[in-house]
Each structure stands twice: as structure tokens, then as C-alpha cells.
Design a protein around this motif. Structure first.
Motif, PDB file in Angstrom:
ATOM      1  N   PRO A  30      11.554-122.856  -1.013  1.00 17.90           N
ATOM      2  CA  PRO A  30      12.679-123.486  -1.021  1.00 17.90           C
ATOM      3  C   PRO A  30      12.615-124.819  -1.877  1.00 17.90           C
ATOM      4  N   LYS A  37      17.319-123.524  -4.790  1.00 11.26           N
ATOM      5  CA  LYS A  37      18.314-123.990  -5.895  1.00 11.26           C
ATOM      6  C   LYS A  37      19.644-123.617  -5.594  1.00 11.26           C
ATOM      7  N   GLY A  38      19.980-124.283  -4.322  1.00 15.57           N
ATOM      8  CA  GLY A  38      21.332-124.323  -3.948  1.00 15.57           C
ATOM      9  C   GLY A  38      21.968-123.133  -3.145  1.00 15.57           C
ATOM     10  N   LYS A  39      21.224-121.993  -3.183  1.00 20.13           N
ATOM     11  CA  LYS A  39      21.577-120.721  -2.548  1.00 20.13           C
ATOM     12  C   LYS A  39      20.984-120.700  -1.252  1.00 20.13           C
ATOM     13  N   ASN A  40      21.782-120.441  -0.255  1.00 25.79           N
ATOM     14  CA  ASN A  40      21.150-120.285   0.980  1.00 25.79           C
ATOM     15  C   ASN A  40      19.951-119.115   1.061  1.00 25.79           C
ATOM     16  N   ILE A  41      19.184-119.115   1.742  1.00 22.77           N
ATOM     17  CA  ILE A  41      18.002-118.273   2.083  1.00 22.77           C
ATOM     18  C   ILE A  41      18.394-117.366   3.269  1.00 22.77           C
ATOM     19  N   GLU A  42      18.386-116.078   3.085  1.00 22.56           N
ATOM     20  CA  GLU A  42      18.567-115.261   4.193  1.00 22.56           C
ATOM     21  C   GLU A  42      17.788-115.296   5.256  1.00 22.56           C
ATOM     22  N   THR A  89      13.439-114.592   1.965  1.00 25.69           N
ATOM     23  CA  THR A  89      13.933-114.968   3.487  1.00 25.69           C
ATOM     24  C   THR A  89      13.170-115.790   3.983  1.00 25.69           C
ATOM     25  N   TYR A 112      15.003-127.040  -1.253  1.00 27.02           N
ATOM     26  CA  TYR A 112      15.537-127.996  -0.289  1.00 27.02           C
ATOM     27  C   TYR A 112      15.282-127.439   1.310  1.00 27.02           C
ATOM     28  N   ILE A 161      18.301-126.923   7.823  1.00 30.94           N
ATOM     29  CA  ILE A 161      19.034-126.450   6.375  1.00 30.94           C
ATOM     30  C   ILE A 161      18.170-126.420   5.310  1.00 30.94           C
ATOM     31  N   THR A 162      18.384-125.294   4.874  1.00 33.56           N
ATOM     32  CA  THR A 162      17.300-124.863   3.565  1.00 33.56           C
ATOM     33  C   THR A 162      18.105-123.993   2.466  1.00 33.56           C
ATOM     34  N   ASN A 163      17.659-124.161   1.162  1.00 37.29           N
ATOM     35  CA  ASN A 163      18.039-123.380   0.256  1.00 37.29           C
ATOM     36  C   ASN A 163      17.089-123.275  -0.939  1.00 37.29           C
TER      37      ASN A 163
END
Length: 401
Positions: A314, A375-380, A287, A316, A371-373
Motif C-alpha cells: 500500500p 497509487k490511488g486505487k482502492n485495495i480489494e 487484497t 497510503y 483507509i488504504t490504497n
């Protein structure tokens, strides 16, 4: 010829009588022919060297002297014995060596060196040449010598340092669920190097979970399987007498924990009067909290503050800064922000209020979003009290000069 090894003690008896005049005979001459035995002696007039008589514990005593065969007879290979008597009258053997043959008029330069570890206080170094009459010799009193030296006790505490993933955390901080905990111990004594694998005994490491009555001891090798849990890195040199422990910990259960470390140097000086203790929290789920800029308002520069949880970083991360009309004036990428770590982060980068072209922006309110993720998946998002300052994931910053 009488073999002296068979008859080491000989008494000559003469019985004389005068049958005629009954007078005591007068002995004019009685000559005994014999082969003499050699004689060697410690001779400091030829050579003597003693490093110094006052040393720091762990430093080495270095002593040298000459042994001189002062007789006309040859000796076989020569035995030399050294020992130390410490302040408690305990005898410590140092050196027991047999040298080459020792012919007539031969000079043998003997040298010995040994560590003073475990010899605090006043000590005496003894040398005995041809101990216990290993071979026949005329006299023995000149085969024994003694010098005195004092060893100062190391009383300075070593320095203990603990980091989580290379970061000095605050008490209660969030850390990675799989942190690398590094424990280092630095000692000012350049002679008692912590460079032996047995020096792992200098450390005791414990982990205690919140609510548990006792802390669990963490051993270097897992007792049930023998697998390495903590890696010991010995000291490299006397210029940097520092050893380390690398502990790749895993905390699969969320919660609050306490790390306890006990450490001492080779002179049994503890790193502190109390054990090192630090509390930390583990959240396995990845998170991120709302990213705040600080200070806010700002005039010259502002940094970005946020907290990460989990065990993955993260892949990204970008901050977009825009005017209140939505025009993007500055984008800050992951490379600019600096290194991240799980837990509380303050960016190394500080935004100076200039746009993409280096022009100074006007005073006023600016919006920003992150804007962050992974490996392409959004971070909760991890909810905190700071969420009230954000509207639809946009934050406000105030530039004032």
C-alpha cells in the motif's frame, strides 16, 4: 684432473713388483688430491618454530627451521621439499621451492604455512633438503626431518535461516508473488570460511507446487539461458562465517507451494537431520483483509492485525479511531504503524487509548475504520470469518481499565 660428473665412481689400482728379490713391496705413501663436496643439514638448534601440534580443521600449520651449510664448500641454489602424510598414509605435496645460493657457513631460515582442510586425524609433516641429491652433497641423513600434528574434526552443524522479504514466516503463511527469499548459513568454524564462489555446492534449493509429484531444483544460473536466478554472497570474515543466497522468486500462478532447502558446511556437516521445509501460499491479486485490533478489549495498548496479498505494498494507509457519535479522536498514519509486508502483519505501533493531544480517553466502545490504497486505487477486500465483526467497514474496539 678427473671430472667427477663424468666418472662418479673411481677405483685406483696399483701394480707393484720386485724383479730382484721377489719380495712384496711396502707402500709408504699414496696421496690423492681432490676437491671436497659441500654438506648442509637441518639445524633446529639455531631456529625451530612450530605453531602447535593440535589444531582445529581449517586452521593453518606454521613451521620454521634453520638449514645450515656446515662445510667449507659452497652450494648452488638450494631445493627444499615439504609434504604431509595423513592418517590414511596418503601423501599430500605441500611445498617445493628453490632458494638462493647456499655458500659455506650460510644459515637459511625456511618457513612454510598451509591449511589443515581435509586433513583430519594424526598427520606428519616432512621436510627434505636437497631432495634426490639435486646437487652433490656428502651426507643426506641430516637433510630429512618430521614433526607430527593432530587435526580435530569439525562435527558441529551449521545454522540455517530462511526469510521471505526479511520476515520469518509461519508454515502456510501468505507471501508476496515476487518475494525475495534469503537463505543464510552460519558456521562456528572460523577457519573453514564459506567465501568461495564454488561454495554454492553447499546448497540445494527446491520449489514444489501443491499436487506436484516432485519438487523442481532451483539452480544459481538458469540452465537454458545462463542467467542468474540466485545470487551467492560469500562469508565476509572469520568473525562472522556466514554466507547467503538471495533468490528473487516469481510465482505468477496462485496456489500453495513448498520451499525445500538442503545445506551443509565445508566439513560436510548438514544443517539438520531433515531438510528445511516451509509451506506458503501465493495470491497474485492485491487484497487486504479486515483490520482487527488485538487484544480487544484492551486496557493499556492494542495493535492492528491484517493480511496483504499480491506483490505491491500500500502507498497510503491510515486508521481513524472515533467515538460512537462519529467524532475522530485519533488518526494513525502509515509511518507510525511501521513496516508492512505481503502476508500476515502485526503493527509495530500499539495504540495506548489516548487521543491526538495525548489525553486519556474514557472507558467504552470506540469505532475505527481503515483507509488504504495503492497509487490511488482502492485495495480489494479479501473476505474472511472476521468480516462478521464489521458493519459498513467499521470495526469496534473496547477500552477497559
Amino acid at each position: 684432473a678427473i671430472n667427477s660428473s663424468i666418472y662418479p665412481y673411481i677405483k685406483l689400482v696399483a701394480v707393484l713388483q720386485d724383479d730382484s728379490f721377489k719380495t712384496p713391496p711396502q707402500l709408504k705413501r699414496w696421496q690423492v688430491l681432490y676437491d671436497g663436496i659441500p654438506e648442509t643439514a637441518i639445524d633446529p638448534s639455531i631456529n625451530f618454530s612450530f605453531y602447535k601440534d593440535t589444531l582445529t580443521e581449517g586452521d593453518s600449520v606454521r613451521f620454521s627451521t634453520a638449514i645450515h651449510n656446515i662445510s667449507e664448500y659452497n652450494m648452488d641454489s638450494l631445493l627444499v621439499h615439504y609434504w604431509v602424510i595423513d592418517q590414511n598414509r596418503t601423501v599430500h605435496p605441500v611445498y617445493y621451492h628453490r632458494y638462493r645460493p647456499h655458500p659455506s657457513n650460510d644459515i637459511l631460515i625456511d618457513t612454510v604455512s598451509f591449511s589443515t582442510k581435509g586433513l583430519p586425524g594424526l598427520n606428519s609433516l616432512w621436510i627434505e633438503v636437497n631432495p634426490n641429491n639435486d646437487q652433490l652433497e656428502q651426507y643426506h641423513f641430516n637433510n630429512i626431518g618430521v614433526v607430527y600434528f593432530y587435526v580435530g574434526v569439525d562435527k558441529i552443524n551449521p545454522l540455517l535461516d530462511v526469510t521471505f522479504d526479511g520476515i520469518h514466516i509461519l508454515d502456510g503463511d501468505i507471501v508476496s508473488a515476487k518475494p525475495q527469499i534469503q537463505i543464510s548459513l552460519k558456521d562456528e568454524n572460523k577457519f573453514l570460511l564459506m567465501n568461495n564462489i564454488s561454495d554454492t555446492s553447499l546448497f540445494k534449493v527446491f520449489i514444489q507446487k501443491q499436487g506436484a509429484a516432485n519438487a523442481d531444483r532451483i539452480y544459481f544460473n538458469q540452465q537454458s539461458t545462463g542467467l542468474e536466478k540466485m545470487k551467492f554472497i560469500p562469508s565476509g570474515s572469520s568473525n562472522d562465517n556466514k554466507c547467503k543466497i538471495e533468490y528473487n522468486a516469481q510465482f505468477p500462478v496462485d496456489g500453495k507451494y513448498k520451499l525445500i532447502v538442503q545445506a551443509k558446511d565445508l566439513s560436510d556437516n548438514k544443517s539438520g537431520f531433515n531438510d528445511y521445509q516451509i509451506n506458503f501460499e501465493v495470491i497474485n491479486k492485491s487484497t487486504i483483509t479486515a483490520v482487527m485490533n488485538w487484544p480487544n478489549p484492551f486496557s493499556t495498548a492494542t495493535k492492528f492485525v491484517f493480511t496483504l496479498t499480491g506483490s505491491e505494498m500500500p502507498t497510503y494507509f491510515k486508521i481513524q479511531i472515533m467515538t460512537i457519535t462519529g467524532k475522530v479522536v485519533k488518526e494513525i498514519g502509515m509511518d507510525e504503524l511501521g513496516n508492512f509486508h505481503i502476508g500476515r502483519n502485526i503493527s509495530q505501533y500499539a495504540w495506548d487509548g489516548k487521543d491526538e493531544y495525548g489525553d486519556q480517553l474514557a472507558n467504552g466502545v470506540y469505532l475505527y475504520r481503515v483507509i488504504t490504497n495503492i497509487k490511488g486505487k482502492n485495495i480489494e477486500k479479501n473476505s474472511t470469518d472476521a468480516d462478521k465483526y464489521f458493519k459498513e467497514e467499521f470495526g469496534k474496539m473496547y477500552l477497559m481499565r
